[in-house]
Design a protein around this motif. Structure first.
Motif, PDB file in Angstrom:
ATOM      1  N   LYS A  20     -93.373  -1.450  11.327  1.00  0.00           N
ATOM      2  CA  LYS A  20     -92.235  -1.591  10.763  1.00  0.00           C
ATOM      3  C   LYS A  20     -90.993  -1.145  11.454  1.00  0.00           C
ATOM      4  O   LYS A  20     -90.187  -1.491  11.853  1.00  0.00           O
ATOM      5  N   GLN A  21     -91.434   0.198  11.987  1.00  0.00           N
ATOM      6  CA  GLN A  21     -90.246   1.003  12.850  1.00  0.00           C
ATOM      7  C   GLN A  21     -89.873  -0.030  14.006  1.00  0.00           C
ATOM      8  O   GLN A  21     -88.783   0.167  14.419  1.00  0.00           O
ATOM      9  N   ALA A  22     -90.885  -0.410  14.548  1.00  0.00           N
ATOM     10  CA  ALA A  22     -90.627  -1.342  15.936  1.00  0.00           C
ATOM     11  C   ALA A  22     -89.781  -2.543  15.372  1.00  0.00           C
ATOM     12  O   ALA A  22     -88.890  -3.101  16.044  1.00  0.00           O
ATOM     13  N   LEU A  23     -90.325  -3.162  14.517  1.00  0.00           N
ATOM     14  CA  LEU A  23     -89.619  -4.413  14.015  1.00  0.00           C
ATOM     15  C   LEU A  23     -87.988  -3.975  13.544  1.00  0.00           C
ATOM     16  O   LEU A  23     -87.144  -4.671  14.100  1.00  0.00           O
ATOM     17  N   VAL A  24     -87.833  -2.696  13.001  1.00  0.00           N
ATOM     18  CA  VAL A  24     -86.362  -2.436  12.811  1.00  0.00           C
ATOM     19  C   VAL A  24     -85.619  -2.236  14.004  1.00  0.00           C
ATOM     20  O   VAL A  24     -84.703  -2.354  14.102  1.00  0.00           O
ATOM     21  N   ARG A  25     -86.391  -1.395  14.937  1.00  0.00           N
ATOM     22  CA  ARG A  25     -85.504  -1.134  16.090  1.00  0.00           C
ATOM     23  C   ARG A  25     -85.255  -2.549  16.944  1.00  0.00           C
ATOM     24  O   ARG A  25     -84.215  -2.676  17.477  1.00  0.00           O
ATOM     25  N   ALA A  61     -84.146  -4.287  25.663  1.00  0.00           N
ATOM     26  CA  ALA A  61     -84.852  -3.443  24.659  1.00  0.00           C
ATOM     27  C   ALA A  61     -85.560  -4.005  23.390  1.00  0.00           C
ATOM     28  O   ALA A  61     -86.449  -3.563  22.600  1.00  0.00           O
ATOM     29  N   ALA A  62     -85.111  -5.053  22.958  1.00  0.00           N
ATOM     30  CA  ALA A  62     -85.684  -5.877  21.643  1.00  0.00           C
ATOM     31  C   ALA A  62     -86.999  -6.202  21.937  1.00  0.00           C
ATOM     32  O   ALA A  62     -88.031  -6.073  21.288  1.00  0.00           O
ATOM     33  N   TRP A  63     -87.191  -6.780  23.013  1.00  0.00           N
ATOM     34  CA  TRP A  63     -88.463  -7.315  23.568  1.00  0.00           C
ATOM     35  C   TRP A  63     -89.454  -6.033  23.718  1.00  0.00           C
ATOM     36  O   TRP A  63     -90.510  -6.217  23.261  1.00  0.00           O
ATOM     37  N   GLU A  64     -88.928  -4.996  24.205  1.00  0.00           N
ATOM     38  CA  GLU A  64     -89.844  -3.896  24.524  1.00  0.00           C
ATOM     39  C   GLU A  64     -90.298  -3.204  23.043  1.00  0.00           C
ATOM     40  O   GLU A  64     -91.462  -2.735  22.963  1.00  0.00           O
ATOM     41  N   ALA A  65     -89.264  -3.259  22.205  1.00  0.00           N
ATOM     42  CA  ALA A  65     -89.816  -2.830  20.778  1.00  0.00           C
ATOM     43  C   ALA A  65     -90.751  -3.536  20.165  1.00  0.00           C
ATOM     44  O   ALA A  65     -91.967  -2.962  19.600  1.00  0.00           O
ATOM     45  N   LEU A  66     -90.797  -4.856  20.392  1.00  0.00           N
ATOM     46  CA  LEU A  66     -91.851  -5.414  19.726  1.00  0.00           C
ATOM     47  C   LEU A  66     -93.164  -5.382  20.470  1.00  0.00           C
ATOM     48  O   LEU A  66     -94.329  -5.361  20.050  1.00  0.00           O
TER      49      LEU A  66
END
Length: 461
Positions: free
Chosen positions: A400-405, A432-437
């Motif tokens: 969830k935290q990764a999706l929120v970021r 950065a969004a790609w790396e969070a996923l």
């Protein structure tokens, strides 16, 4: 492939029909050759993969048999770890398992660390990180619904959606970088408005998964539920009734429950972690006072509070103090002992005072209204918005935290596009969004996070 060989007992210690010593790595077959003797004369090394062979584990130094076993032989890469694996299916006693493991370690293996077999499956590409985490969820599942959520994660449904999101991000990023790299060329580049439309569509899909996370967490970890009330209103009786067994002591003497009793009960597929607490009241008894303080602490940390009132006595000052304590908590008010009191009348009175909380009239003694309590829990937790069949569900806080970021970075993308900022800044947030996923599947996760995930596993898994 990793260059050492690991081993561990893969079944719970204690007496049982079967116990398994698991060995994985490049020396697994060679170790088995040293300590396993076939009882049928079959040259098991030439019989191919995924077969069982009957024989003995023998100490090669003494020639002394240790146990009569079935040896499972599986060759890489068609194994859980994608390494050569052998499993000694021993008699399920502590001594034969320990002696077999000792021989394996003496002849070339080392003792596996917690979760190391699953970690090797991840490192060797057999599972991604989200799938690896699901293994522990399967082991710890308390209900069929919890198991279904874990199996969905293992099957890769969440990972597939995440990778689709990553592909969409790469498509948007490619358009942005074409504008950066070739500003003067005659290349068709999406307008800022087109980019915003694409980003908004992706954000909508992310929001759906983030919203599901609270349901997934309940199915995975259980709903922390505390039963509270003044002494002798029927809290312990309610616990026993929901568990369908006599777990808590029930007497007519107020203050019988002095410590917290916790159990897990399956309520319509929801694993509910029920805690029966000491009755909330002022007391001079030192032991009971400690129990009351623990009850207050549990109420603050609870996901759901079941407040029990006594229909036979009406609403007392102690009841009002309990209700004030849980006023900010998500809760259900239960009017017990309706078989000997005016349950409906008290329910109307309480509903007027606390209109935001559901009120149910019950009799634990007769069983009246208990099914309504289960319905109320399901309704309050899920709100009719999720069931275990709606997959995939995000069930880990880390996911969830990764999706929120990722969502936050996309919000920055929208802001930059709307404000007409430099397109380079847009590209930075898209990456950065790609790396969070990628943290969900393990593509971009830091090693310390991987270490923390696998340290919760048992040795042998």
């Amino acid at each position: 492939m990793l260059d050492d060989t690991i081993a561990a007992i893969a079944t719970p210690l204690g007496e049982g029909a079967i116990g398994i010593v698991r060995v994985s790595g490049p020396e697994a077959i060679a170790i088995a050759e040293k300590i396993f003797v076939s009882r049928t004369g079959v040259d098991w090394r030439r019989q191919g993969s995924h077969r069982l062979f009957y024989g003995l584990v023998v100490d090669p130094d003494t020639g002394q048999p240790v146990d009569e076993v079935l040896l499972g032989v599986m060759y890489a890469p068609r194994t859980f770890t994608r390494e050569d694996v052998v499993e000694f299916n021993c008699h399920g006693g502590i001594v034969p398992l320990r002696r077999t493991l000792e021989l394996v370690l003496q002849h070339g293996a080392r003792l596996a660390e917690p979760g190391e077999f699953t970690r090797r499956a991840f490192l060797n590409g057999r599972l991604d990180l989200a799938q690896a985490e699901s293994i522990l969820d399967i082991i710890r599942a308390k209900t069929d619904a919890g198991l279904a959520v874990a199996m969905s994660l293992l099957s890769g449904e969440l990972s597939s959606r995440v990778r689709r999101f990553q592909d969409q991000l790469l498509g948007i990023l490619a358009q942005v970088e074409a504008d950066i790299d070739f500003p003067e060329e005659d290349i068709e580049v999406a307008s800022r408005e087109d980019l915003k439309i694409s980003v908004l569509a992706l954000m909508g899909d992310l929001e759906e998964l983030i919203h599901q996370a609270r349901f997934g967490k309940v199915f995975r970890e259980g709903l922390r539920t505390v039963i509270v009330g003044r002494p002798n209103v029927g809290k312990s009786s309610l616990l026993n009734a929901l568990l369908r067994e006599k777990r808590a002591i029930v007497t007519e003497i107020p203050g019988t429950t002095r410590d917290v009793i916790e159990e897990v009960v399956n309520i319509r597929g929801i694993p509910v972690r029920l805690a029966d607490t000491a009755g909330l009241r002022d007391t001079d008894d030192i032991v009971e006072k400690i129990g009351v303080e623990r009850s207050r602490e549990l109420v603050k940390a609870a996901d759901l509070v079941l407040v029990v009132l006594d229909a036979s006595t009406g609403l007392t000052s102690e009841d009002r103090a309990v209700l004030e304590l849980v006023d900010e908590q998500k809760g259900i008010i239960l009017i017990n002992k309706s078989d000997i009191g005016d349950g409906e009348g008290l329910a109307r009175q309480v509903a007027d005072l606390y209109p935001d909380k559901p009120v149910e009239v019950i009799s634990v003694k007769t069983g009246y209204g208990l099914s309504k309590v289960e319905e109320a829990i399901e309704r309050l937790v899920l709100g009719g918005q999720a069931t275990a069949s709606q997959m995939p569900l995000v069930s880990h806080v880390r996911h969830k935290q990764a999706l929120v970021r990722c969502h936050e970075h996309l919000q920055e993308v929208l802001r930059a596009l709307s404000a007409g900022e430099n397109i380079d800044l847009v590209a930075i947030d898209l990456r950065a969004a790609w790396e969070a996923l990628g943290e969900i599947t393990g593509d971009t996760v830091a090693e310390d996070i991987v270490d923390r995930i696998f340290q919760d596993f048992c040795i042998g898994k």
